[in-house]
Design an enzyme around this catalytic site. Structure first.
Site, PDB file in Angstrom:
ATOM      1  N   SER A  58       0.626  10.218   2.388  1.00 45.96           N
ATOM      2  CA  SER A  58      -0.596  10.358   3.151  1.00 45.96           C
ATOM      3  C   SER A  58      -0.430   9.115   4.190  1.00 45.96           C
ATOM      4  O   SER A  58      -0.137   8.291   4.177  1.00 45.96           O
ATOM      5  CB  SER A  58      -2.099  10.037   2.332  1.00 45.96           C
ATOM      6  OG  SER A  58      -3.084   9.863   3.313  1.00 45.96           O
ATOM      7  N   THR A  61      -2.128   5.589   4.353  1.00 49.42           N
ATOM      8  CA  THR A  61      -1.635   4.407   3.468  1.00 49.42           C
ATOM      9  C   THR A  61      -0.614   3.702   4.340  1.00 49.42           C
ATOM     10  O   THR A  61       0.118   4.054   5.208  1.00 49.42           O
ATOM     11  CB  THR A  61      -0.876   4.750   2.261  1.00 49.42           C
ATOM     12  OG1 THR A  61       0.181   5.630   2.428  1.00 49.42           O
ATOM     13  CG2 THR A  61      -1.838   5.695   1.456  1.00 49.42           C
ATOM     14  N   VAL A  63       2.501   2.180   3.623  1.00 51.84           N
ATOM     15  CA  VAL A  63       4.049   2.529   3.595  1.00 51.84           C
ATOM     16  C   VAL A  63       4.226   3.663   4.366  1.00 51.84           C
ATOM     17  O   VAL A  63       5.092   3.872   5.239  1.00 51.84           O
ATOM     18  CB  VAL A  63       4.345   2.428   2.154  1.00 51.84           C
ATOM     19  CG1 VAL A  63       5.965   3.031   2.208  1.00 51.84           C
ATOM     20  CG2 VAL A  63       4.141   1.237   1.632  1.00 51.84           C
ATOM     21  N   CYS A  64       3.352   4.854   4.331  1.00 49.24           N
ATOM     22  CA  CYS A  64       3.505   6.215   5.007  1.00 49.24           C
ATOM     23  C   CYS A  64       3.646   5.764   6.390  1.00 49.24           C
ATOM     24  O   CYS A  64       4.180   6.504   7.369  1.00 49.24           O
ATOM     25  CB  CYS A  64       2.495   6.904   4.567  1.00 49.24           C
ATOM     26  SG  CYS A  64       2.482   7.419   2.890  1.00 49.24           S
ATOM     27  N   ALA A  65       2.598   5.000   7.021  1.00 52.52           N
ATOM     28  CA  ALA A  65       2.306   4.552   8.420  1.00 52.52           C
ATOM     29  C   ALA A  65       3.661   3.962   9.032  1.00 52.52           C
ATOM     30  O   ALA A  65       3.903   4.359   9.845  1.00 52.52           O
ATOM     31  CB  ALA A  65       1.130   3.837   8.624  1.00 52.52           C
TER      32      ALA A  65
END
Length: 171
Positions: A58, A61, A63-65
């Protein structure tokens, strides 16, 4: 449909990955995901290009960003025959809003929320969470998978350098 256990962890706990795991050298399977404007996007839309598929749970979050921002930054250096496609199960509207807010312009960000078509065909679905696990797939201009990374801990970033080296060799 295959279930893979004990290969990926989420916050240190094993999760079940559902779908068909892919391997380097295989023909890439076509799939359909949705762009932020609800337009269907297929892998076959980019036939003849190198396609970098970066996958995460997602965009909301940390780390995803970071993953999206890093690949977006690197994509600015890609030639026109490389397509960056980022996939999560976030709703298309949320992806569109996030990309507009953060200035993400080099990545085509798409949602697998509707059918999990990508996630099941490439073995990225976390059964317990109905999210995609983190990883990277690179498909060459002939439609052959040349790089696969299933990140073993969902909270870790992918190996950017390894993926980018493969892209450099393919263009």
């Amino acid at each position: 449909m295959r279930e893979i256990k004990d290969k990926v962890t989420f916050k240190g706990n094993p999760v079940t990955i559902v779908g068909e795991e892919v391997k380097v050298g295989e023909k890439a399977r076509d799939f359909t995901v949705l762009a932020s404007d609800l337009r269907e996007v297929k892998l076959s839309d980019y036939a003849g290009k190198v396609v970098v598929i970066t996958v995460f749970p997602s965009v909301d979050t940390g780390v995803c960003a970071l993953q999206l921002a890093r690949f977006n930054q690197e994509a600015a250096n890609f030639s026109d025959d490389v397509q960056l496609l980022t996939i999560s199960v976030d709703l298309p509207f949320a992806l569109g809003r996030y990309c507009a807010d953060k200035g993400i312009k080099n990545a085509l960000t798409a949602s697998d929320h509707r059918d999990l078509d990508f996630g099941l065909k490439y073995g990225f679905v976390i059964k317990e969470l109905r999210l995609l696990t983190r990883g990277t797939i690179i498909v060459d201009k002939e439609g052959i998978i040349r790089y696969v990374e299933y990140v073993p801990e969902v909270g870790q970033e992918p190996n950017y350098d390894a993926a980018l080296e493969v892209v450099k060799k393919l263009v």
